[in-house]
Design a protein around this motif. Sequence first.
Motif, PDB file in Angstrom:
ATOM      1  N   PHE A  57     -30.596 -69.933  21.550  1.00  0.00           N
ATOM      2  CA  PHE A  57     -31.651 -68.958  21.869  1.00  0.00           C
ATOM      3  C   PHE A  57     -32.987 -69.337  21.242  1.00  0.00           C
ATOM      4  CE2 PHE A  57     -34.139 -65.172  20.688  1.00  0.00           C
ATOM      5  CZ  PHE A  57     -34.443 -64.712  21.966  1.00  0.00           C
ATOM      6  N   LEU A  58     -33.026 -69.521  19.916  1.00  0.00           N
ATOM      7  CA  LEU A  58     -34.306 -69.761  19.246  1.00  0.00           C
ATOM      8  C   LEU A  58     -34.946 -71.069  19.673  1.00  0.00           C
ATOM      9  CD1 LEU A  58     -33.554 -68.520  15.601  1.00  0.00           C
ATOM     10  CD2 LEU A  58     -34.879 -67.371  17.395  1.00  0.00           C
ATOM     11  N   LEU A  59     -34.156 -72.132  19.832  1.00  0.00           N
ATOM     12  CA  LEU A  59     -34.729 -73.422  20.228  1.00  0.00           C
ATOM     13  C   LEU A  59     -35.405 -73.343  21.603  1.00  0.00           C
ATOM     14  CD1 LEU A  59     -33.315 -76.938  19.624  1.00  0.00           C
ATOM     15  CD2 LEU A  59     -34.106 -76.324  21.901  1.00  0.00           C
ATOM     16  N   PRO A  60     -34.711 -72.873  22.655  1.00  0.00           N
ATOM     17  CA  PRO A  60     -35.413 -72.752  23.949  1.00  0.00           C
ATOM     18  C   PRO A  60     -36.517 -71.696  23.932  1.00  0.00           C
ATOM     19  CG  PRO A  60     -33.150 -71.938  24.111  1.00  0.00           C
ATOM     20  CD  PRO A  60     -33.267 -72.615  22.794  1.00  0.00           C
ATOM     21  N   PHE A  61     -36.365 -70.664  23.098  1.00  0.00           N
ATOM     22  CA  PHE A  61     -37.418 -69.645  22.975  1.00  0.00           C
ATOM     23  C   PHE A  61     -38.726 -70.288  22.537  1.00  0.00           C
ATOM     24  CE2 PHE A  61     -39.966 -66.761  20.422  1.00  0.00           C
ATOM     25  CZ  PHE A  61     -40.011 -65.602  21.176  1.00  0.00           C
ATOM     26  N   PHE A  62     -38.666 -71.055  21.449  1.00  0.00           N
ATOM     27  CA  PHE A  62     -39.882 -71.690  20.933  1.00  0.00           C
ATOM     28  C   PHE A  62     -40.325 -72.862  21.803  1.00  0.00           C
ATOM     29  CE2 PHE A  62     -38.489 -69.561  16.961  1.00  0.00           C
ATOM     30  CZ  PHE A  62     -39.652 -68.843  16.714  1.00  0.00           C
ATOM     31  N   SER A 112     -35.106 -59.496  26.812  1.00  0.00           N
ATOM     32  CA  SER A 112     -34.087 -58.780  27.598  1.00  0.00           C
ATOM     33  C   SER A 112     -32.884 -59.646  27.911  1.00  0.00           C
ATOM     34  CB  SER A 112     -34.705 -58.255  28.900  1.00  0.00           C
ATOM     35  OG  SER A 112     -35.106 -59.332  29.741  1.00  0.00           O
ATOM     36  N   SER A 113     -32.995 -60.967  27.696  1.00  0.00           N
ATOM     37  CA  SER A 113     -31.859 -61.852  27.954  1.00  0.00           C
ATOM     38  C   SER A 113     -30.861 -61.862  26.801  1.00  0.00           C
ATOM     39  CB  SER A 113     -32.342 -63.281  28.210  1.00  0.00           C
ATOM     40  OG  SER A 113     -32.902 -63.856  27.041  1.00  0.00           O
ATOM     41  N   ILE A 114     -31.232 -61.279  25.649  1.00  0.00           N
ATOM     42  CA  ILE A 114     -30.367 -61.333  24.468  1.00  0.00           C
ATOM     43  C   ILE A 114     -29.009 -60.666  24.716  1.00  0.00           C
ATOM     44  CG2 ILE A 114     -30.114 -60.547  22.076  1.00  0.00           C
ATOM     45  CD1 ILE A 114     -33.101 -61.055  21.695  1.00  0.00           C
ATOM     46  N   PRO A 115     -28.951 -59.440  25.284  1.00  0.00           N
ATOM     47  CA  PRO A 115     -27.634 -58.842  25.543  1.00  0.00           C
ATOM     48  C   PRO A 115     -26.748 -59.722  26.435  1.00  0.00           C
ATOM     49  CG  PRO A 115     -29.346 -57.187  25.773  1.00  0.00           C
ATOM     50  CD  PRO A 115     -30.041 -58.506  25.633  1.00  0.00           C
ATOM     51  N   PHE A 116     -27.345 -60.331  27.469  1.00  0.00           N
ATOM     52  CA  PHE A 116     -26.580 -61.219  28.346  1.00  0.00           C
ATOM     53  C   PHE A 116     -26.042 -62.411  27.566  1.00  0.00           C
ATOM     54  CE2 PHE A 116     -26.657 -65.126  30.927  1.00  0.00           C
ATOM     55  CZ  PHE A 116     -25.656 -64.814  31.844  1.00  0.00           C
ATOM     56  N   LEU A 117     -26.861 -62.979  26.691  1.00  0.00           N
ATOM     57  CA  LEU A 117     -26.426 -64.143  25.915  1.00  0.00           C
ATOM     58  C   LEU A 117     -25.339 -63.776  24.921  1.00  0.00           C
ATOM     59  CD1 LEU A 117     -29.904 -65.835  25.298  1.00  0.00           C
ATOM     60  CD2 LEU A 117     -28.107 -66.561  26.877  1.00  0.00           C
ATOM     61  N   GLN A 122     -19.349 -64.405  24.000  1.00  0.00           N
ATOM     62  CA  GLN A 122     -17.953 -63.967  23.937  1.00  0.00           C
ATOM     63  C   GLN A 122     -17.121 -64.613  25.040  1.00  0.00           C
ATOM     64  OE1 GLN A 122     -16.770 -62.144  21.347  1.00  0.00           O
ATOM     65  NE2 GLN A 122     -18.859 -62.429  20.598  1.00  0.00           N
ATOM     66  N   LEU A 123     -17.683 -64.706  26.241  1.00  0.00           N
ATOM     67  CA  LEU A 123     -16.970 -65.353  27.344  1.00  0.00           C
ATOM     68  C   LEU A 123     -16.759 -66.836  27.076  1.00  0.00           C
ATOM     69  CD1 LEU A 123     -18.780 -63.742  30.420  1.00  0.00           C
ATOM     70  CD2 LEU A 123     -16.510 -63.182  29.530  1.00  0.00           C
ATOM     71  N   GLU A 124     -17.668 -67.404  26.308  1.00  0.00           N
ATOM     72  CA  GLU A 124     -17.586 -68.831  26.010  1.00  0.00           C
ATOM     73  C   GLU A 124     -16.325 -69.176  25.222  1.00  0.00           C
ATOM     74  OE1 GLU A 124     -18.085 -71.561  22.829  1.00  0.00           O
ATOM     75  OE2 GLU A 124     -19.784 -70.202  22.675  1.00  0.00           O
ATOM     76  N   LEU A 125     -15.737 -68.165  24.564  1.00  0.00           N
ATOM     77  CA  LEU A 125     -14.504 -68.406  23.818  1.00  0.00           C
ATOM     78  C   LEU A 125     -13.364 -68.832  24.741  1.00  0.00           C
ATOM     79  CD1 LEU A 125     -14.666 -65.370  21.342  1.00  0.00           C
ATOM     80  CD2 LEU A 125     -15.337 -67.742  20.913  1.00  0.00           C
ATOM     81  N   LEU A 126     -13.470 -68.479  26.040  1.00  0.00           N
ATOM     82  CA  LEU A 126     -12.449 -68.890  27.006  1.00  0.00           C
ATOM     83  C   LEU A 126     -12.523 -70.387  27.291  1.00  0.00           C
ATOM     84  CD1 LEU A 126     -12.869 -65.917  29.515  1.00  0.00           C
ATOM     85  CD2 LEU A 126     -11.135 -66.154  27.724  1.00  0.00           C
ATOM     86  N   ARG A 127     -13.720 -70.957  27.186  1.00  0.00           N
ATOM     87  CA  ARG A 127     -13.924 -72.389  27.377  1.00  0.00           C
ATOM     88  C   ARG A 127     -14.930 -72.824  26.320  1.00  0.00           C
ATOM     89  NH1 ARG A 127     -12.794 -77.586  28.336  1.00  0.00           N
ATOM     90  NH2 ARG A 127     -14.159 -78.623  29.853  1.00  0.00           N
TER      91      ARG A 127
END
Length: 308
Positions: A57-62, A112-117, A122-127
């Motif tokens: 998040f922070l890297l692409p944000f900046f 506003s993208s923070i909740p989605f991320l 959490q979904l990333e734990l599946l893969r």
Amino acid sequence: MDFSDINGTNHGSAVDQVADHLQDVWAASGTFWNRHWAVIHDACHGDHFILAATLGFLLPFFAFWIVSLPFMCVDAFGFPAWVLKHKVQPNEKVTIPRILHAARVAFTNQMSSIPFLLIWHQLELLRPLDYGRTLPTMQRALVDLVACVLIEEIGFYYTHRLLHHPLLYKHIHKKHHEWTAPISLIALYSHPFENILSNLFPVIVGPLIMGSHIAVAALWYGIGISTTCIVHSGYHLPLLPPPEMHDFHHLKFINNFGVLGILDYLHGTNKLFVQSKYYQRFRVTFSLTPVLTMYPDDELMEEIKKSK
């Protein structure tokens, strides 16, 4: 003269030496990057969430603001003046209030993208991504990056084209097309739903499918957002990704839905573009001469004269 020295052993030995040298370079490079990655990994205590938040998040944000701010200065203050010569739609003037409005919308979309991320993490734990202290090989990183580019082309083309359906365009995608002459900031100037569907999803799904290392994923996110800002900038500068393909989409709406142009070619949604002078300018990479000087547009030049 013994020609076997040219075509035989000596030739093979020279190739082997070059190959060995390149392998040494790869190894030294890997050692360099692994040493620095270990510092970052340890600073985050190897925590998956902290690494994901910092690099995802922070890297692409900046990166978005670092790339966009120089273009903002050119658009707002006309400085440096030499860059203005490379603007692909020089007849379009941008006001400071409009630039600030675009900046507010872009920042809002980032927040506003923070909740989605968070849900995505959490979904990333599946893969799961690889959060290891050791970086992957250079070859594996390159394979992942190429795969991410192709996956983004597929994801962005079809979600973008879907957003041009009359029902979705009117209520969602029309906001992005308020700008017929794009500037860098409008890479994230969109409806929040579009931001998630078409801006975020095609980029972040690649590392997930590939099971990439988080450092490779972060590199890809940085490349993705930086490239998007540049192709929205409206300036065709030497060695940078040319903006004409996406600029033409904002001008005509019905061509160039993809990123690379592969699916536009296969689906025939680039026909107007390849017949235009925009395409001729798009193919220029190294020239310091402004592309409008190389391939002038008579109608555009007449508009510019009238506006002066």
